[in-house]
Design a protein around this motif. Structure first.
Motif, PDB file in Angstrom:
ATOM      1  N   ASP A 210      47.051  38.159  39.932  1.00  0.00           N
ATOM      2  CA  ASP A 210      47.859  37.896  38.745  1.00  0.00           C
ATOM      3  C   ASP A 210      48.090  36.411  38.511  1.00  0.00           C
ATOM      4  OD1 ASP A 210      48.043  40.598  38.273  1.00  0.00           O
ATOM      5  OD2 ASP A 210      49.955  40.822  39.343  1.00  0.00           O
ATOM      6  N   TYR A 211      48.272  35.643  39.587  1.00  0.00           N
ATOM      7  CA  TYR A 211      48.577  34.227  39.385  1.00  0.00           C
ATOM      8  C   TYR A 211      47.425  33.488  38.705  1.00  0.00           C
ATOM      9  CZ  TYR A 211      45.711  32.555  43.323  1.00  0.00           C
ATOM     10  OH  TYR A 211      44.670  32.230  44.149  1.00  0.00           O
ATOM     11  N   THR A 214      47.733  34.179  35.085  1.00  0.00           N
ATOM     12  CA  THR A 214      48.842  33.384  34.553  1.00  0.00           C
ATOM     13  C   THR A 214      48.431  31.934  34.334  1.00  0.00           C
ATOM     14  OG1 THR A 214      50.429  34.794  35.721  1.00  0.00           O
ATOM     15  CG2 THR A 214      51.210  32.640  34.981  1.00  0.00           C
ATOM     16  N   HIS A 229      43.407  26.121  43.427  1.00  0.00           N
ATOM     17  CA  HIS A 229      44.303  27.241  43.706  1.00  0.00           C
ATOM     18  C   HIS A 229      43.596  28.378  44.456  1.00  0.00           C
ATOM     19  CE1 HIS A 229      47.458  25.480  41.171  1.00  0.00           C
ATOM     20  NE2 HIS A 229      46.492  25.155  40.320  1.00  0.00           N
TER      21      HIS A 229
END
Length: 314
Positions: A210-211, A214, A229
């Motif tokens: 999910d990140y 986002t 990331h």
């Protein structure tokens, strides 16, 4: 963090003692054969007993090991039974040859595996299939066959690199690079296969979280998401595989050094094992365990730096 490092080093020392104890127990079964080799097959029982006494092998086994351990703690690993060369001097001189091959192979494995694994996970399609195909080839073909093929093509046919021998870096950096080029490539193939597969799988899992979605909705560039990331979060399992690859490459160096006639750690260990040279085998076993402990500790520290959660668990 300091407490963690101390705890890991203490565990490593305990492991080193256990390994040397087991090694010495196994070697004790061949003490008679080693003694007979030194004095000759036609030696009398009295001569054999005198030789064992001269080497200190007639004492209780526990006393022998504790005597070796007390000297090893002070950096004295004894001398070879057959050449009288100090073990510490011999190992440190040859260890540089092996580490120059293994460390370069490990670094290049890391670079190429990250490139292939990240690209395959981020782009998919043809690139992904090519990366998986390359990994499969690395899995299926043994390092020895790769080494022989590289020698035939690059050394014998094309004369690009020397087929055998080693040139120290201090003597000639260019020749040093040429002398380790084929051994490094031979060691890399299997490592790239397993590490690429690990990075690809971990990256695919991270890019589906999910990140990542986002971050994309916030307009952050895909390159930044992947490298800053996702790759950072996926590095933990890959680092674990990398530490295992170091151990595997050390073992593979034994065969590679035989093929390329390199005066390294592996070849020295192989010859000592054939002779049953106890001081050398004990020294090599201790050095090998300490190398593995140090590499695993470095990997854990890097993993903790990349991923604070791993540091908290530790």
């Amino acid at each position: 963090m300091i407490l963690y490092v101390v705890r890991r080093l203490a565990a490593g020392l305990v492991l080193a003692v256990l390994v040397t104890v087991i090694t010495y127990l196994l070697l004790s079964l061949s003490f008679d054969d080693v003694t007979r080799t030194l004095v000759g097959s036609d030696a009398t029982p009295a001569q054999l007993a005198a030789q064992k006494a001269a080497m200190g092998l007639d004492r209780p086994l526990v006393a022998q090991y504790l005597d070796w351990l007390s000297h090893a703690v002070r950096g004295d690993f004894g001398a070879s039974y057959f050449t009288s060369e100090p073990v510490r001097t011999a190992i440190t001189a040859r260890l540089g040859v092996t580490l120059s091959i293994v460390v370069v192979a490990l670094l290049l494995t890391c670079v190429f595996s990250i490139m292939l694994g990240v690209t395959a996970a981020a782009r998919g399609g043809v690139v992904d299939r090519i990366a998986q195909g390359a990994s499969m080839v690395g899995y299926l073909i043994p390092n020895l066959l790769i080494a022989i093929a590289l020698v035939y093509v690059l050394a014998i046919k094309l004369h690009v690199f020397p087929a055998t021998g080693y040139t120290p870096f201090a003597e000639n950096p260019g020749r040093w690079a040429a002398s380790i080029a084929i051994p490094v490539v031979a060691l890399m193939m299997g490592g790239i296969a397993s590490l690429t597969a690990q990075i690809r799988g971990a990256m695919i899992g991270e890019l589906r979280k999910d990140y990542v979605r986002t971050l994309r909705t916030r307009g952050i560039p895909t390159r930044s998401i992947v490298l800053r990331h996702a790759l950072r979060n996926a590095a933990g399992p890959a680092l674990t595989v990398l530490s295992l690859e170091f151990i595997q490459m050390l073992g593979g160096a034994l065969i590679i050094e035989q093929v390329f006639a390199l005066p390294g750690f592996g070849q020295y260990a192989f010859n000592a094992s054939l002779q049953g040279d106890v001081p050398i085998i004990m020294g090599i076993g201790l050095f090998g365990v300490l190398l593995v402990v140090i590499v695993n500790l470095v990997v854990d520290l890097v993993n903790g730096w990349l991923n604070p959660k791993a540091r908290m668990v530790s």
